[in-house]
Design an enzyme around this catalytic site. Structure first.
Site, PDB file in Angstrom:
ATOM      1  N   SER A   3       0.864  -1.174   0.000  1.00  0.00           N
ATOM      2  CA  SER A   3       0.000   0.000   0.000  1.00  0.00           C
ATOM      3  C   SER A   3       0.899   1.222   0.000  1.00  0.00           C
ATOM      4  CB  SER A   3      -0.869  -0.029   1.265  1.00  0.00           C
ATOM      5  OG  SER A   3      -1.610   1.161   1.410  1.00  0.00           O
ATOM      6  N   CYS A   4       0.524   2.258  -0.734  1.00  0.00           N
ATOM      7  CA  CYS A   4       1.354   3.463  -0.731  1.00  0.00           C
ATOM      8  C   CYS A   4       0.481   4.700  -0.577  1.00  0.00           C
ATOM      9  CB  CYS A   4       2.182   3.526  -2.005  1.00  0.00           C
ATOM     10  SG  CYS A   4       1.216   3.544  -3.516  1.00  0.00           S
ATOM     11  N   ASP A  14     -11.481  -3.417   4.222  1.00  0.00           N
ATOM     12  CA  ASP A  14     -11.531  -1.947   4.245  1.00  0.00           C
ATOM     13  C   ASP A  14     -12.571  -1.386   3.287  1.00  0.00           C
ATOM     14  OD1 ASP A  14     -10.211  -2.539   1.857  1.00  0.00           O
ATOM     15  OD2 ASP A  14      -9.173  -0.624   1.895  1.00  0.00           O
ATOM     16  N   GLU A  15     -13.486  -2.203   2.855  1.00  0.00           N
ATOM     17  CA  GLU A  15     -14.401  -1.760   1.808  1.00  0.00           C
ATOM     18  C   GLU A  15     -15.743  -2.463   1.910  1.00  0.00           C
ATOM     19  OE1 GLU A  15     -12.620  -2.393  -1.989  1.00  0.00           O
ATOM     20  OE2 GLU A  15     -14.452  -1.882  -3.065  1.00  0.00           O
TER      21      GLU A  15
END
Length: 825
Positions: free
Chosen positions: A282-283, A342-343
């Site tokens: 993840s960035c 997360d969704e």
DNA sequence: ATCCTCCCCTAC
DNA sequence: TAAGGTAGGGGAGGAT
């Protein structure tokens, strides 16, 4: 990475207990220190814990977070999961420790750490053992065993505890289950009271509204909660800490060799022999501005963005935050389709109407609450179906909200790139490009026939609809599993065929235990292999990766569902042998189970039969009969749902053994890998069982010991027999029920076995034994036909009968015991 | 037609 | 060094 020999092993700590006050002051200071330093980079203070790797279990003081910091400051390692390199488990409370799982690793009180730091030397942990009959030899710290490849028996465990993709998959499944389970019971929505105070600033929508919530760069956001100084900078979550590796000629050659095989434009071209090939999980958005993307190698990311900062994974943090997210939403509505940790999609039409809210009012409120509760930002998208909601989120990100109103759909969609449509990935995109299509607008005017020819009937049709913003698929709140699989495509380098067989067996055990967790059985086994491509170099560019591979699979469907893990192992092995592949060429292996059927609710247990049958026989009978259906309830989401508290036992149900367990786990004789989780237990009933049965159940189900009750043995003074759910049934009535039971179950349920045995035992104690020899003979004859699990069950029942006989009559009945079964011995 | 097996693709 | 899992949708092509 050699570890220095540990110093100060001897008991040099004699008398330190007298330092009480001094030690306390030291520890308090450590806690202060923790507060001050959490936000900063960890400063190395000593090497006391060199070679020590701890795992914290349950609540401790200092907390897990504090211990993590202390270990970092003093040269130790902190594990989130137990691995083969864990040297000590830190725990404060015995009941929190699942001893059977922890193996031979010593369980030590947290004060071992704080005291060692206070004295600035490693104290002997033996004085800090949480309980005494543990190993007292120091673990071998000098040459730690690291499960590097799949040849190591601990590899699977080690790998999973470090795999982000595994975590994402398992968490996703858990939240789907979590919502399903919550929807099973009527529920109130405590969050809704807050909605009355929300300022009303806009019009309530009159069309259906679906919300899509997505946390912004989830792993990064969780990591930044404790690293505020990195906010606003390009940040990536990776395993590697540095993008540049030390020079290594051999590696550089390998990478070059591999790059030659890669097509132009592939990301591998951006790296060289010194670039880290650790993946960016993840960035942050700052990193994305430079072109960094999730999934990219760190080396490549650093080429695009030299200032990029890396932060480590925090798997526990992801679990915590996502749980808070789901609980927050579930306090308003259960019309939630979980997508991942997360969704999610939420149907909010009714909620908005009931509380007079505009989409914006609600979005502000819920985003604010999520941010406060989790410390992480999220974005929300709204539309009249899931597709529109999802596309709206794209525009909302980061940390924003957008409502795609029905009247704007057409113009909004026209500008959307095809790559942004869900379901359109790399392959589909390039097919569409070859047709000259780039945006949804292009597709809107394309012909259905052309799309279908290129993409297939179904895909063509859905794509055309999607391009117009149409999505007929309703939200799916409940969820039925269709397959269970375990697959590893990393670290596969077998040196012998047996290493390969052993690993296949681990995979088999893994899927089997997952299948048991969801209480299902399967008829089809599929084995999937990744095999080094003919022209691929022997060693891969990525360390222990799979490299360029061909993938093949083979499946076998059985006439009946698989009843035993041994059968599964046999099938997997047969499939493997049939595929005729050289084990040394393997780069990945997977076992998948399909054609699933639900186990418990469809195959009624003995207790369910009993409830139904005794209802027929005793229509006016006791209340226990009407409670049978309770046991058919599907399991609740054990890991995430609330659980474990004894159910309140209203009077009249006290004697109902059928009320004993909710959510019990299947016990299998053979499969030790099936973890027996704490069952929900009616403690009153448990306490009324005779001590040996109680002990057995406590042991089998790994319960915490309830306060003991005086035994009710001593036949002369024993109270009248408890009214079991079998009571009132005579043998001719009981017999057909047992017969049905034998036919319906692959394996006897342990609970049913104890229930039946206990009924027989009570019969002996109350001198009601005329029918017993006949009954036991019946059981012997019928159980003999069955598999070994039933033989074991029979022996258990015999033991209980004989216990009752000895207690009442001082002798045993003559009952046949031995089966002509090789497996039994 | 419909089903099955062996893929491929996609999403997180 | 590095931790490239997992479930579901669906297409191609053969069997029924």
């Amino acid at each position: 990475m050699s570890r220095r020999r540990q110093q100060n092993r001897d008991d040099e700590d004699n008398g330190f207990a007298e330092w009480g006050g001094y030690m306390e002051a030291k520890k308090a200071k450590l806690r202060e220190q923790y507060k001050e330093t959490t936000a900063k980079e960890v400063e190395k203070l000593s090497d006391i814990f060199t070679g020590v790797s701890i795992l914290v279990n349950g609540l401790t003081n200092p907390s897990s977070d504090q211990l993590k910091l202390l270990m970092a400051q003093h040269g130790g390692t902190f594990h989130l999961y137990q691995s083969s390199t864990t040297t000590h488990i830190i725990a404060s409370n015995l009941p929190n420790v699942k001893i059977n799982k922890l193996g031979s690793v010593p369980i030590v009180k947290p004060s071992w750490i704080t005291d060692s730091i206070a004295l600035n030397k490693l104290l002997d942990y033996k004085r800090y053992l949480l309980y005494t009959n543990q190993t007292t030899t120091q673990p071998p710290l000098d040459f730690p065993v690291v499960a590097k490849t799949a040849s190591d028996p601990h590899f699977l465990e080690e790998f999973y505890s470090n795999s982000r993709l595994h975590l994402i998959s398992t968490l996703g499944a858990e939240y789907k289950q979590f919502i399903s389970d919550l929807r099973e019971k009527p529920r109130d929505f405590p969050g809704r009271v807050k909605l009355s105070h929300v300022p009303k600033t806009g019009a309530v929508p009159q069309t259906p509204v679906v919300m899509h919530i997505d946390m912004d760069c989830f792993f990064v956001s969780v990591g930044l909660r404790t690293r505020p100084e990195l906010r606003g900078l390009p940040v990536a979550v990776t395993h590697a800490r540095r993008a540049q590796l030390n020079p290594n000629k051999e590696r550089e050659e390998t990478v070059t060799l591999n790059m030659d095989r890669m097509p132009e434009g592939v990301e591998l071209r951006m790296i060289d022999g010194r670039s880290s090939m650790s993946e960016v999980a993840s960035c942050s958005y700052e990193a994305r501005k430079c072109g960094v993307k999730n999934g990219m190698f760190l080396g490549a990311a650093a080429k695009l963005c030299p200032q990029i900062k890396t932060i480590p994974y925090d798997f526990e943090g992801y679990k915590e935050v996502s749980m808070v997210l789901y609980k927050t939403l579930a306090s308003y509505t259960l019309n939630i389709e979980a997508v991942s940790c997360d969704e999610m999609y939420v149907e909010v039409s009714d909620l908005l109407k009931s509380y007079d809210l505009s989409v914006e009012d609600w979005a502000n409120h819920i985003r604010d609450e999520i941010k406060t509760a989790t410390g992480c930002p999220c974005s929300t998208g709204f539309g009249s179906n899931r597709l529109q909601a999802r596309l709206a989120t794209k525009k909302a990100k980061p940390d924003g909200s957008y409502y795609l109103k029905p009247e704007d759909v057409e113009s909004y969609l026209a500008e959307i790139a095809l790559a942004d449509l869900p379901g359109v990935g790399y392959a589909t995109l390039s097919k569409l490009k070859s047709l000259g299509l780039e945006t949804c607008g292009d597709v809107q005017v394309a012909s259905l026939g052309v799309l279908q020819r290129e993409l297939g009937a179904k895909m063509g049709e859905t794509l055309l609809e999607q391009a117009k913003g149409i999505d007929r698929k309703p939200l799916n709140y409940t969820h039925e599993r269709k397959s269970v699989s375990a697959e590893i495509n990393y670290g596969i380098r077998f040196k012998t065929i047996n290493e390969c067989y052993n690993f296949l067996e681990s995979l088999g055990n893994e899927v089997w235990s997952r299948l048991n967790e969801i209480k299902m059985r399967a008829k089809t086994v599929t084995l999937k292999l990744m095999i080094r491509a003919a022209d691929a170099p022997l060693e891969t560019a990525k360390f222990l990766g799979h490299g360029l591979c061909d993938s093949v699979s083979k499946s076998q469907t059985l006439a009946h569902h698989i009843s035993d893990v041994k059968i599964l192992h046999r099938e997997v092995r047969t499939l493997y042998d049939k595929m005729n592949v050289n084990y040394a060429e393997l780069r990945g292996l997977g076992v998948q189970l399909t054609k699933l059927e639900k186990l418990a609710p469809i195959n009624p247990t003995l207790s369910n039969f009993l409830q139904q049958e005794s209802k027929k026989i005793q229509p006016t009978g006791d209340k226990t009969a009407s409670r049978g259906r309770e046991l058919v309830r599907p399991p609740s989401g054990e890991k995430v749902a609330t659980r474990g508290r004894p159910r309140k036992n209203s009077k009249g149900q006290k004697n109902s053994l059928s009320n004993f367990f909710k959510n019990k786990k299947e016990i299998t004789g053979q499969n030790k890998s099936v973890e027996i989780k704490k069952a929900e237990v009616d403690l009153n009933v448990l306490q009324e069982l005779p001590p040996e049965i109680r002990a057995e159940i406590i042991k089998e189900y790994n319960l915490e010991t309830p306060a003991p009750k005086p035994p009710l043995e001593s036949p002369e003074t024993a109270p009248p027999a408890k009214k079991s759910p079998f009571s009132g049934l005579n043998w001719p009535q009981l017999k057909p029920i047992l017969y049905k039971w034998l036919q319906s179950e692959q394996k006897p349920d342990n609970y049913d076995v104890v229930l039946l045995g206990e009924h027989f035992r009570q019969s002996a104690i109350t001198r009601d034994i005329d029918w017993l020899p006949t009954a036991m003979n019946f059981l012997y004859r019928n159980f003999a036909q069955m598999n070994c699990c039933w033989h074991k069950a029979y022996h258990k029942i015999v033991d209980l009968v004989q216990q009752g006989m000895v207690a009442r009559y001082g002798g045993t009945l003559l009952i046949k015991r031995d089966f002509d079964c090789l497996n039994c011995f």
